[in-house]
Design a protein around this motif. Structure first.
Motif, PDB file in Angstrom:
ATOM      1  N   ARG A  62      -0.759  44.534 113.900  1.00  0.00           N
ATOM      2  CA  ARG A  62       0.674  44.102 113.627  1.00  0.00           C
ATOM      3  C   ARG A  62       0.737  42.632 113.045  1.00  0.00           C
ATOM      4  O   ARG A  62       0.293  41.811 113.741  1.00  0.00           O
ATOM      5  N   PHE A  63       1.430  42.378 112.023  1.00  0.00           N
ATOM      6  CA  PHE A  63       1.822  41.054 111.614  1.00  0.00           C
ATOM      7  C   PHE A  63       0.584  40.282 111.271  1.00  0.00           C
ATOM      8  O   PHE A  63       0.666  39.082 111.688  1.00  0.00           O
ATOM      9  N   THR A  64      -0.518  40.829 110.918  1.00  0.00           N
ATOM     10  CA  THR A  64      -1.799  40.004 110.664  1.00  0.00           C
ATOM     11  C   THR A  64      -2.164  39.637 109.557  1.00  0.00           C
ATOM     12  O   THR A  64      -3.088  38.851 109.264  1.00  0.00           O
ATOM     13  N   PHE A  65      -1.546  40.037 108.388  1.00  0.00           N
ATOM     14  CA  PHE A  65      -1.525  39.705 106.920  1.00  0.00           C
ATOM     15  C   PHE A  65      -3.122  40.106 106.667  1.00  0.00           C
ATOM     16  O   PHE A  65      -3.854  39.360 106.011  1.00  0.00           O
ATOM     17  N   GLU A  83       8.633  44.081 108.255  1.00  0.00           N
ATOM     18  CA  GLU A  83       7.113  44.351 108.447  1.00  0.00           C
ATOM     19  C   GLU A  83       6.890  45.382 109.184  1.00  0.00           C
ATOM     20  O   GLU A  83       5.881  46.225 108.996  1.00  0.00           O
ATOM     21  N   PRO A 114       3.584  51.629 117.499  1.00  0.00           N
ATOM     22  CA  PRO A 114       3.482  50.287 117.338  1.00  0.00           C
ATOM     23  C   PRO A 114       4.690  49.576 116.605  1.00  0.00           C
ATOM     24  O   PRO A 114       4.902  48.233 116.945  1.00  0.00           O
ATOM     25  N   PHE A 120      11.912  39.452 109.065  1.00  0.00           N
ATOM     26  CA  PHE A 120      10.702  39.399 108.779  1.00  0.00           C
ATOM     27  C   PHE A 120       9.715  40.422 109.415  1.00  0.00           C
ATOM     28  O   PHE A 120       9.192  41.248 109.416  1.00  0.00           O
ATOM     29  N   PHE A 121       9.989  40.208 111.044  1.00  0.00           N
ATOM     30  CA  PHE A 121       9.327  41.189 111.821  1.00  0.00           C
ATOM     31  C   PHE A 121       9.875  42.451 111.676  1.00  0.00           C
ATOM     32  O   PHE A 121       9.171  43.544 111.727  1.00  0.00           O
ATOM     33  N   TYR A 137       4.825  50.421 110.233  1.00  0.00           N
ATOM     34  CA  TYR A 137       4.315  51.111 111.525  1.00  0.00           C
ATOM     35  C   TYR A 137       4.985  52.282 111.948  1.00  0.00           C
ATOM     36  O   TYR A 137       6.098  52.390 111.832  1.00  0.00           O
TER      37      TYR A 137
END
Lengths: 501, 153
Positions: free
Chosen positions: A192-195, B26, B40, B22-23, B30
């Motif tokens: 997650r959110f790791t680009f 993004e 997730p 953003f969070f 998931y």
């Protein structure tokens, strides 16, 4: 299990020459960062975490704990001598301590602070030894719902005690929680959110976050307005207290110890709050309150005892529940984890030598501190004359090298720069950084326990209110928020924290 | 500006909204899951939404507050030099090795304070490089080339 044999075990660990040495290094470093404004225990412990890798778990934690309570001592020295609190918790000490120094009684003020701190530290450590085992036993019955509620309680109470806007503190916590979610999901392994950066799969490095937000952001803050400190008192003479002084300080020390011990357990700024609370209590109880602010020795004795007692008892939630009460304790959680130990109620049974060793080392540390601080005070006065412009490049370098050396991961160093900028902006716009770090450390735990609890209850959120312990904890959390937003208390809070900026 | 609002609150609110969205956005990528078996994406979407709401609330509370002046000047020189050297450190520590990187980092950071002259900065940098070498490489056995592969001829 009897306390005596446990403490004997603890002292056998703490009196090991290697551990005494590291305890000494810890309190020495702690005093140093306490004395030097511009760098606090949070940033120091974050930077030194990598160094403790090579040490055994007990040795590492003894040293890190020493830095923390050593900083409480050192902070008071700066407060008394140059009217600039090295630590936020000694802001109150500056009020009367500095006045005493100006009247040529710096020695007595320092001695009072040291005696008060030593007494309070010893008593609070004893309390820790008394109350930790039963609390840990109770916590063994905690399941996922209880832990979830406990974390919620910890986070919300820390807001109630934080200064400034409650909304901003809440937002900082949520931001911290979100940042804690970067990395692979614990259940599905989804990154997650790791680009797509592999180095981020393990999550953001919390040392990088702590160093960025507390260390580098603080440097940027200090570069806004560069001034050199002036050391008003060049030489300290006559540390001896008169019989009359002793008569005046014993009661404030006792009261400060009591207040600090209780408030220290609270999440958030328990040690800061306790010194303010002690000061106002002493002022109210004093026969001549007009002396306060003009060099009343009680105004040094009470708050100094209170903040040191609180520093010791704030280990209770960490050692028994695995829940950090404030950012330094959050870093201690990290230190436990780096050593392969999950902090929580099991530590006391599975690692009794470690648990009791840390507690016993606090006595030794407090004793070392009084030796370090009174006869060697001249050395610390010299330290005060190190200019900041020499100090901060060292902080930047230590931050970079230390963080990089943990995993040889350059993304951790990039993260420092990122969090330094974000942290600086947020601090500048009036947000407190402490809740962010707490949220960051507790985020993964919160998510894990929430998801586990929901699986246990088959998706029914009522599980949190039907289980009595969990419901009680949530009610307490609600009460903490209500108390914080009530207008009367809000005003009081502003009063208490007004001098702390 | 004739804006009757606390600029600090507006800025802080904007940062929170930016991070929250953003969070949340993004996390839309998931699996969301159900409350019973959360995917997730569940927590980040939830918390991201809360953060956006809090950000708006922070900004909204800023309206009507008197502007309290613009605060201290921005330490541009410090921001650029300090953050720049940290990025430089990360980008080159593997290639250039310990000694050149630490020396440069210390020198440039020292120069970010207006109170350090070139000479003072150089002295500080040399001293700190020695100190860091002794602490990290000699004392702690950090494994890092003193001069990296980019410098071997």
């Amino acid at each position: 299990m009897d306390l005596v044999s446990s403490l004997a075990l603890g002292f056998s660990v703490a009196l090991d020459p290697v551990n005494i040495l590291y305890c000494f290094i810890g309190v020495l470093l702690g005093t140093l960062v306490g004395v030097l404004p511009g760098i606090g225990p949070t940033a120091t412990i974050a930077m030194l975490l990598p160094i403790t890798f090579t040490l055994g778990p007990a040795t590492a934690l003894i040293m890190l704990a020493g830095i923390y309570y050593g900083a409480q001592y050192g902070g008071s020295t700066t407060a008394i001598l140059i009217n600039l609190p090295g630590e936020s918790s000694s802001a109150v000490t500056a009020i009367d301590g500095y006045q005493m120094a100006r009247q040529g009684r710096a020695g007595q003020a320092l001695a009072t602070a040291a005696i008060g701190s030593f007494f309070a530290g010893s008593v609070a450590t004893l309390l820790l030894a008394f109350f930790a085992p039963p609390l840990a036993r109770a916590a063994l019955n905690f399941g996922a719902p209880e832990y979830f509620s406990l974390i919620v309680l910890g986070l919300l109470v820390s807001i109630a005690l934080a200064h400034g806007s409650i909304l901003k503190a809440l937002a900082m916590i949520v931001l911290g929680l979100l940042l804690g979610m970067v990395g692979q999901d614990i259940y599905t392994g989804t990154p997650r959110f790791t680009f797509g950066v592999r180095e981020l799969f393990g999550g953001l490095n919390f040392v990088a976050v702590a160093v960025g937000v507390f260390g580098i952001a603080e440097i940027l803050r200090n570069l806004e307005n560069e001034t050199e400190r002036e050391v008003g008192v060049k030489k300290v003479t006559n540390l001896w207290l008169t019989r009359e002084d002793f008569g005046r300080i014993w009661a404030p020390i006792l009261r400060g110890t009591g207040l600090g011990s209780v408030l220290g357990i609270l999440p958030g700024g328990g040690h800061i709050l306790s010194s303010f609370a002690s000061y106002s209590a002493e002022k109210r109880l004093s026969k001549n309150p007009q002396e306060f602010g003009k060099g009343a020795i009680e105004g040094v004795a009470g708050p100094e005892s209170a903040n040191n007692a609180a520093a010791q008892t704030s280990f209770i939630p960490l050692m028994t529940l695995g829940i950090p009460a404030h950012p330094v304790m959050a870093l201690m959680v990290g230190a436990f984890i780096l050593q392969g130990i999950t902090p929580g109620p099991n530590v006391i049974n599975e690692q009794p030598a470690l648990f009791w060793g840390i507690i016993a080392s606090m006595w030794i540390g407090n004793l070392l501190l009084i030796i370090l601080n009174l006869p060697l005070i001249g050395l610390w006065v010299k330290m005060l004359s190190i200019p900041y412009r020499v100090l901060f490049p060292a902080i930047v370098l230590f931050a970079c090298i230390g963080t990089y050396s943990i995993n040889q991961n350059i993304y951790d160093v990039y993260a420092i720069a990122f969090f330094a900028m974000v942290g600086y902006l947020l601090i500048r716009f009036g947000c407190e950084p402490a809740p962010l770090l707490l949220g960051f450390v507790l985020g993964p735990l919160l998510e894990e326990h929430l998801r586990r609890a929901m699986i246990i209850s088959r998706g029914d959120p009522m599980i949190f209110v039907t289980r009595p312990i969990s419901a009680t904890l949530l009610l307490l959390a609600l009460a903490a928020v209500l108390v914080a937003v009530l207008p009367a208390i809000r005003r009081k809070r502003q009063e208490v924290f007004v001098e702390d900026d | 500006m004739a804006l009757n609002a606390s600029r600090d609150d507006l800025a802080a609110g904007a940062i929170f909204v930016a991070f929250g969205s953003f969070f949340a956005l993004e996390a839309m990528k998931y699996e969301f899951g159900t409350p019973f078996r959360m995917g997730p994406g569940f927590m980040p979407i939830l918390l991201g939404g809360i953060l956006v709401a809090l950000g708006i609330a922070v900004a909204a509370k800023g309206f009507g507050k008197p502007e309290t002046g613009s605060g201290p000047a921005w330490p541009w020189r410090g921001i650029v030099l300090v953050l720049g050297t940290i990025l430089f450190f990360a980008a080159t520590i593997r290639g250039l090795g310990f000694v050149p990187v630490v020396l440069t980092t210390a020198l440039v950071t020292a120069l970010s304070s207006r109170r350090n002259s070139w000479l003072a900065a150089l002295v500080i940098a040399l001293g700190l490089t020695m100190l860091c070498y002794l602490i990290f490489v000699v004392g702690l056995g950090m494994i890092v080339p003193l001069f990296g592969p980019w410098l071997s001829f």
